[in-house]
Write a protein that holds these residues in place. Structure first.
Motif, short mmCIF file in Angstrom:
data_model
loop_
_atom_site.label_atom_id
_atom_site.label_comp_id
_atom_site.label_asym_id
_atom_site.label_seq_id
_atom_site.Cartn_x
_atom_site.Cartn_y
_atom_site.Cartn_z
N SER A 151 14.40 50.46 68.13
CA SER A 151 14.03 49.22 67.47
C SER A 151 14.83 48.06 68.05
O SER A 151 16.03 48.18 68.31
CB SER A 151 14.31 49.32 65.97
OG SER A 151 13.99 48.09 65.35
N THR A 152 14.13 46.97 68.27
CA THR A 152 14.78 45.70 68.63
C THR A 152 14.41 44.71 67.54
O THR A 152 13.67 43.76 67.76
CB THR A 152 14.32 45.20 70.01
OG1 THR A 152 12.90 45.07 70.00
CG2 THR A 152 14.74 46.13 71.12
N ARG A 153 14.92 44.95 66.38
CA ARG A 153 14.55 44.12 65.23
C ARG A 153 14.92 42.66 65.42
O ARG A 153 14.32 41.78 64.83
CB ARG A 153 15.20 44.68 63.98
CG ARG A 153 14.55 45.97 63.58
CD ARG A 153 14.62 46.21 62.10
NE ARG A 153 13.82 47.38 61.80
CZ ARG A 153 14.31 48.48 61.27
NH1 ARG A 153 15.59 48.56 60.98
NH2 ARG A 153 13.52 49.48 61.02
N GLN A 154 15.91 42.40 66.26
CA GLN A 154 16.32 41.02 66.51
C GLN A 154 15.13 40.20 67.01
O GLN A 154 14.87 39.11 66.55
CB GLN A 154 17.46 40.98 67.51
CG GLN A 154 18.01 39.61 67.78
CD GLN A 154 19.19 39.65 68.74
OE1 GLN A 154 19.47 40.66 69.37
NE2 GLN A 154 19.89 38.56 68.85
N SER A 155 14.39 40.76 67.97
CA SER A 155 13.22 40.05 68.51
C SER A 155 11.92 40.51 67.87
O SER A 155 10.92 39.81 67.92
CB SER A 155 13.13 40.26 70.03
OG SER A 155 12.80 41.62 70.30
N GLY A 156 11.93 41.71 67.34
CA GLY A 156 10.72 42.26 66.74
C GLY A 156 9.76 42.88 67.75
O GLY A 156 8.71 43.37 67.38
N LEU A 157 10.13 42.88 69.02
CA LEU A 157 9.23 43.39 70.05
C LEU A 157 9.03 44.89 69.97
O LEU A 157 7.91 45.38 70.05
CB LEU A 157 9.76 43.01 71.43
CG LEU A 157 8.79 42.25 72.31
CD1 LEU A 157 8.14 41.10 71.62
CD2 LEU A 157 9.44 41.85 73.57
N ASP A 174 9.36 47.64 67.47
CA ASP A 174 9.62 47.93 66.08
C ASP A 174 9.31 49.39 65.83
O ASP A 174 8.14 49.78 65.71
CB ASP A 174 8.77 47.03 65.18
CG ASP A 174 9.16 47.15 63.72
OD1 ASP A 174 10.31 47.56 63.44
OD2 ASP A 174 8.32 46.86 62.88
N GLU A 175 10.34 50.19 65.86
CA GLU A 175 10.19 51.62 65.63
C GLU A 175 9.34 52.29 66.71
O GLU A 175 8.43 53.04 66.43
CB GLU A 175 9.60 51.88 64.24
CG GLU A 175 10.48 51.38 63.10
CD GLU A 175 11.81 52.09 62.99
OE1 GLU A 175 11.85 53.34 63.12
OE2 GLU A 175 12.83 51.41 62.80
#
Length: 144
Positions: A23-29, A31-32
């Protein structure tokens, strides 16, 4: 001032039967995004660490090359960069080689100067520096 980026990984189960999520939740790219043994060592759908390193390296290199070309007075029209990360199984899994390729459309620049600037970008982009323990090859050419 430092800029910090982050990502996370969760792994459940044993190596071959387990499954992970990135996950790169910081950017949202990412996501899981799923990854696992067969997406890394086989051909199953999903990503893997080497593919993500390749994406990061290609992107960093293209930006560094654009900056260096612009500094030299030759802003590129287009740069198509790829990174090929080789995972060797000799002596246990290890990244044994990275091959960068780039084709550029750069008005007013000859092939030799393009290769010279591309090599400088390869040596000095932050991802190349982070991966300095791995041999990094470069193929650079101008679009015809």
């Amino acid at each position: 001032m430092a800029i910090t980026r982050h990502a996370s990984a969760r792994w459940e189960g044993d190596l071959k039967g387990g499954e992970g999520r990135l996950s790169t939740r910081q950017s949202g790219l990412l996501d899981e995004t799923r990854y696992g043994f067969n997406s890394r060592f086989g051909d199953e759908k999903g990503t893997n660490p080497e593919e993500l390193i390749a994406a990061a390296h290609a992107g960093c290199f293209a930006m560094a090359l654009s900056a260096k070309l612009t500094e030299a007075g030759h802003a590129p029209t287009r740069l198509d960069a790829q990174a090929h990360v080789e995972l060797s199984m000799e002596g246990g899994p290890n990244i044994s080689r990275i091959r960068l390729t780039v084709e550029g459309q750069v008005p007013g620049l000859d092939e030799a100067r393009f290769r010279e600037i591309a090599d400088d970008a390869k040596q000095n982009c932050p991802v190349s520096k982070a991966l300095a323990s791995v041999p990094i090859e470069l193929e650079a050419s101008l679009a015809k």
